[in-house]
Structures are given as structure tokens and as C-alpha cells.
Design a protein around this motif. Structure first.
Motif, PDB file in Angstrom:
ATOM      1  N   UNK A 178       1.583  11.163   0.920  1.00 51.02           N
ATOM      2  CA  UNK A 178       0.141  11.355   0.992  1.00 51.02           C
ATOM      3  C   UNK A 178      -0.362  11.958   2.278  1.00 51.02           C
ATOM      4  N   UNK A 179       0.534  12.405   3.163  1.00 49.49           N
ATOM      5  CA  UNK A 179       0.089  12.992   4.424  1.00 49.49           C
ATOM      6  C   UNK A 179      -0.346  14.436   4.207  1.00 49.49           C
ATOM      7  N   UNK A 180      -1.529  14.748   4.677  1.00 46.80           N
ATOM      8  CA  UNK A 180      -2.097  16.090   4.534  1.00 46.80           C
ATOM      9  C   UNK A 180      -1.925  16.828   5.850  1.00 46.80           C
ATOM     10  N   UNK A 181      -1.205  17.943   5.808  1.00 42.83           N
ATOM     11  CA  UNK A 181      -0.920  18.713   7.016  1.00 42.83           C
ATOM     12  C   UNK A 181      -1.788  19.970   7.050  1.00 42.83           C
ATOM     13  N   UNK A 182      -2.715  20.017   7.990  1.00 39.94           N
ATOM     14  CA  UNK A 182      -3.587  21.178   8.175  1.00 39.94           C
ATOM     15  C   UNK A 182      -4.274  21.050   9.524  1.00 39.94           C
ATOM     16  N   UNK A 183      -4.819  22.163  10.001  1.00 36.06           N
ATOM     17  CA  UNK A 183      -5.616  22.113  11.229  1.00 36.06           C
ATOM     18  C   UNK A 183      -7.038  21.643  10.939  1.00 36.06           C
ATOM     19  N   UNK A 185       0.833  -1.207   0.000  1.00 36.00           N
ATOM     20  CA  UNK A 185       0.000   0.000   0.000  1.00 36.00           C
ATOM     21  C   UNK A 185       0.867   1.256   0.000  1.00 36.00           C
ATOM     22  N   UNK A 186       2.000   1.201   0.757  1.00 30.83           N
ATOM     23  CA  UNK A 186       2.868   2.368   0.836  1.00 30.83           C
ATOM     24  C   UNK A 186       3.429   2.727  -0.531  1.00 30.83           C
ATOM     25  N   UNK A 187       3.878   1.719  -1.287  1.00 35.34           N
ATOM     26  CA  UNK A 187       4.438   1.958  -2.617  1.00 35.34           C
ATOM     27  C   UNK A 187       3.370   2.493  -3.570  1.00 35.34           C
TER      28      UNK A 187
END
Length: 449
Positions: free
Chosen positions: A103-108, A1-3
């Protein structure tokens, strides 16, 4: 999944980079390509922040903009889609721009406008904290189907949803969502608007919520604000007897103000339709504990300048442009037009592109018979003659109708006179109309300067 995730994200970011390089606009395209490779394309993202979403037939772009602004003014880092792109593919494209290579989404917070038919699709892949539902009207029948089909899609989602619901308590098509999950009643919050000066005792325009969804009895209305929006109840089972979390009162369209929780607020907009939008925004602001100064400044100063009751100035002339993609949107613009004193002129631009819905039969549900002090009409767009015929059949003098299919030429003609003017454009027409009006105004300024 990571790949797989890394490959999909890399591909998506490459597509976005190429689009920027070649100045190609198409907000959904990266998501469309990724969805072709993986149906549930939103699953490639890791979203850990809360998500607030807004949906409904009319008003979701404006309400999303207001909510997003409130969160930003409180110092939050938000990701939002202020110009639409509200399908799952559009939201995929949005998140691609803001995620890491894994794929990490950084937001509040994510503050998202979501197409009502795609609510179940999007939030089967992303975890939703709060959902605002504004209204349900007939809209693009060739894409969405009948209104009941659309409502049932959202209702089935709400049956298992355990987050916060902010629902229009004056729309019988929306209130039913609050009953969908009996185990989530504590998280259901209704907003409502008290009767305003131009509300009617009988149905004034076409409506789509006339019967109780539970016992099928005809609903009884104390008053109608517009279309089927108003204070209703079922005389048999009591459906509609809600306790509002927020109730707006003292709506004063002449002075652009309203009262809620004992405080009076100013707004740039003067239609009952927008007062419901502001009421929805206030409900979210109250729930999330926003500061009073933030709320007041947002209501008073924020304008969504994308064809939603957008104002232009041409010398002494004031032009108001509004998107109308269904009968209710058009009727609300006409109601605003009629509630203003003095003579007015109207530009109506109608297209039948795929994004509009190729079926334009909805124009026959527009109440043109209520025209008051409309001295001239210009029609334009790919279905300019259809809308001209519709207006003529309503009883309006055909000699006062000018048909010009070319939008720029129609804009030039429309602004060749002075006075109060309104322009109505459906989905694919609204941005070309904005551009045409600006070009005409700028051209006249250069000529006169």
C-alpha cells in the motif's frame, strides 16, 4: 492492520488486472468493491508525499490538468487523475494502480481533482497540503442538495484544516472558507480577476451568492464577470474586502491573453470562465516557485482535450465542444458563443442518466434569451425534446430547431452545413458527442478524399 492492507491491495490489483484483461472500463469499480469491504478504503494506503487538491463546481478537471503538468515539467514524479474519477472510490482505484503490495504510494506529489462533496471524506483519510477552491454553483441537486449544504460540508472541513488554501476571491460562496479557521489565516491565498470588457453592472445570469454569509446583508457588486462571480462587498460588515495573492488584469479574449504580476501570457482559451482557471493555476505556480518558462509554456500550449472547450475542424468549419452540467456552465458557453462575430449554429445534447442527475429542471435557469446570430439549433440526447422546448419558450424561432434524439444522427445533421459551430453536452453526453463528431468528420473526409 498489515495483513488487512496487503489483502485489500492484492484484491484491488487483481480486479484492475481482470478489468484490463477483458477491456472493461470503470475507473471507480475497484474502489467501490474495496469500500464495500472497508468503509474507509483510503486508509489502506501509505502516502508520505504532499497532496495538492482542486475542487469546485466548474473547472476542476482543467485546473488539475494544468497544475499536474506544471509539476511534471519541473521534473517531479506525480500521480494524478486527469480525467476525473474524483470520488473517494475513484481516488482509491487510482492509488491502487500506483502503490506497492503493502500500500505504499511512491511519488513526489499527488495532484488530485476531488468532488466538492467528497473533500471531507477523502481528506479525513489522507493528509492534504494544499486545497484549491474554484467556485460553488447549483449542480445536480438530486445528488448534492442545495448549494448551502455543499458549502457547509467544505467549510466544516476548513475549520480544522491547517494547510494552504487557494480561494476564488471573487466568489462570495468561496471567500467564506478563508474565515473558517481563524488560526490558519497566514495560509489563505485569494486569487482574483480584474474587470474584463464584457463584465456587467447588473446580474446577467442566474446567481447563487447574493447575501453576506455572516450578517445576511445583501451584497453590493462593483461589477459581475459572470453569474455571481465579480467584485463584491458587504456594505454592513465589509465581507469581501480581500487582498489578493494573485490578481489577473488586462484580460483580452480576442487575443487570448492576460497579464499577471506584470507579465503577459497567452492561452488557447478565450472565455472569462477560463481566465479564472488560469488565475488559480498561476496562484499555485507562484506559491510552489515554478519557473517562468514552465508557466509560460504551460499556459500557451496545454489543451485539455476532453470536451472542455475542445476544438474540432471540419473543412472550413470550426466546432467548439464544451461540457455543461449546470446552468452556469451552459451560460458561459452561450456567452462565449455570443461574443464571437458572425453567424453560429448550436448543438445541445441533454441526458438524464444517474451520473448527470435525473432532475433536468436546471435548464430553465439557462439564459437562452441572449442568443445572438444563432441561425440553427440541433437538440439531442435522452431529453432532446425538453431542451428544445426550453429554447423555444425563450423566444427562439421553433422552425430553426431540429430535434434528433440519436447523438450520431444529430452530429451528422449538425455538420451537414459549414460555419462556426458550438456544441454543449452534459456529463454523460460529452464523450458520446466527442466520438460522434469525430466519426462524422472522419466519414466526410473519407468520402471527399
Amino acid at each position: 492492520m498489515w495483513l488487512i492492507r496487503v489483502f485489500m491491495v492484492a484484491l484491488g490489483k487483481l480486479i484492475i488486472g481482470l478489468m484490463r484483461l477483458f477491456h472493461f472500463r470503470g475507473g471507480n469499480l475497484p474502489g467501490i468493491i474495496l469500500q464495500a469491504l472497508r468503509k474507509n478504503c483510503l486508509e489502506i494506503f501509505q502516502v508520505e508525499c504532499p497532496i495538492i487538491a482542486c475542487t469546485g463546481t466548474n473547472g476542476k478537471t482543467s485546473v488539475t490538468n494544468f497544475i499536474g503538468h506544471l509539476f511534471q515539467e519541473e521534473g517531479n514524479n506525480i500521480i494524478t487523475n486527469p480525467e476525473g474519477n474524483n470520488l473517494d472510490t475513484g481516488i482509491c482505484s487510482l492509488l491502487l494502480k500506483h502503490c506497492t503490495m503493502t500500500g505504499k504510494v511512491k511519488a513526489d506529489y499527488l495532484v488530485l481533482e476531488v468532488d466538492e462533496s467528497h473533500v471531507p471524506v477523502v481528506f479525513s483519510q489522507l493528509k492534504l497540503e494544499s486545497l484549491v477552491v474554484l467556485n460553488f454553483f447549483r449542480d445536480q441537486l438530486d445528488r448534492n442538495g442545495e448549494i448551502e449544504t455543499l458549502i457547509l460540508k467544505v467549510q466544516r472541513f476548513c475549520e480544522t484544516f491547517e494547510g494552504n488554501l487557494f480561494l476564488n476571491g471573487d466568489d462570495p460562496n468561496v471567500v467564506r472558507l478563508g474565515y473558517a479557521n481563524p488560526n490558519n489565516q497566514k495560509n489563505v491565498h485569494y486569487f482574483s480577476v480584474a474587470r474584463y470588457a464584457n463584465a456587467t453592472d447588473s446580474l446577467y445570469e442566474v446567481g447563487d451568492g447574493m447575501f453576506c454569509p455572516f450578517c445576511k446583508e445583501e451584497l453590493v457588486y462593483d461589477y459581475y464577470q459572470y453569474s455571481h462571480i465579480g467584485r463584491f462587498r458587504c456594505p454592513k460588515c465589509g465581507y469581501g474586502n480581500i487582498t489578493p495573492y494573485v490578481r489577473t488584469a488586462n484580460v483580452d479574449l480576442k487575443n487570448y491573453q492576460f497579464t499577471v504580476d506584470g507579465k503577459t501570457y497567452q492561452t488557447p482559451y478565450n472565455s472569462i470562465y477560463y481566465m479564472y482557471n488560469m488565475c488559480a493555476v498561476y496562484a499555485v505556480a507562484k506559491f510552489y516557485g515554478f519557473g517562468e518558462e514552465n508557466i509560460r509554456n504551460t499556459f500557451q500550449t496545454l489543451k485539455v482535450n476532453n470536451g472542455r472547450m475542445e476544438e474540432f475542424r471540419d473543412g472550413e468549419s470550426r466546432i467548439v465542444l464544451n461540457l455543461a452540467k449546470n446552468p452556469v456552465g451552459a451560460n458561459m458557453t452561450l456567452r462565449t458563443l455570443n461574443e464571437m462575430e458572425g453567424e453560429k449554429e448550436l448543438l445541445f445534447v441533454l441526458n438524464d442518466n444517474i451520473e448527470d442527475g435525473c432532475d433536468v429542471s436546471w435548464i430553465w435557469d439557462i439564459n437562452f434569451s441572449i442568443f445572438r446570430n444563432v441561425s440553427r439549433v440541433v437538440t439531442s440526447g435522452s431529453r432532446a425534446y425538453d431542451i428544445a422546448i426550453r429554447i423555444k419558450v425563450s423566444g427562439y424561432d421553433a422552425k430553426k430547431i431540429t430535434v434528433i434524439p440519436d447523438i450520431q444522427a444529430a452530429s451528422d445533421e449538425f455538420l451537414s452545413t459549414t460555419g462556426q459551430k458550438f456544441a454543449i453536452a452534459n456529463y454523460s453526453a460529452v464523450q458520446p458527442v466527442r466520438a460522434a463528431l469525430k466519426k462524422t468528420i472522419e466519414g466526410k473526409a473519407r468520402k471527399n478524399g
